[in-house]
Design a protein around this motif. Structure first.
Motif: not given
Length: 137
Positions: A29, A31, A44-45
């Motif tokens: 992920d 961010k 993934g994110s």
């Protein structure tokens, strides 16, 4: 001698540009506050306050949350774009899409359920009103 009205120098917020290059695979992920360009693969994110650009050979298998996005490659997953999602002719999108505004070029493959933010708010208000009327009846 010194003026009280002197404004302090402000540091303007600079948006960083992150690139996932061709032939690069990232599993996990991400961010960030900056913009992203994906020409490789992300499994993934991706959550960002900036813009996401997925190049022609880019592929994301996972969720994307961003303010704006331009898609030329492939996405499989949930896409949440608060402002504008632009889907180019070479793109392939499967999954769930929630957007503020949507632009789809001729030739794009869009196999997804799609909701527009304004419509979602209206549906929620209609459901709440219906629940209230059922309680009073």
């Amino acid at each position: 001698m010194f003026s009280k009205n002197v404004k302090k120098a402000q540091n303007p917020k600079v948006m960083e540009r992150n690139v996932i290059a061709k032939n690069t695979v990232i599993v996990g992920d991400i961010k960030s506050d900056g913009d992203f360009r994906i020409d490789g693969t992300l499994e993934g994110s991706l959550i960002t306050n900036g813009r996401v650009i997925i190049g022609v050979e880019g592929f994301v298998k996972g969720n994307i949350e961003a303010s704006n996005a331009d898609i030329e490659g492939k996405i499989s997953g949930k896409v949440l774009i608060s402002k504008t999602l632009t889907i180019k002719a070479t793109s392939l999108i499967t999954g769930d899409v929630i957007v503020g505004k949507l632009s789809v070029e001729l030739g794009a493959t869009f196999n997804a359920t799609c909701s527009m933010k304004g419509a979602v708010k209206e549906l929620n208000q209609a459901n709440e009103q219906q629940k209230l009327s059922e309680k009073t009846a």
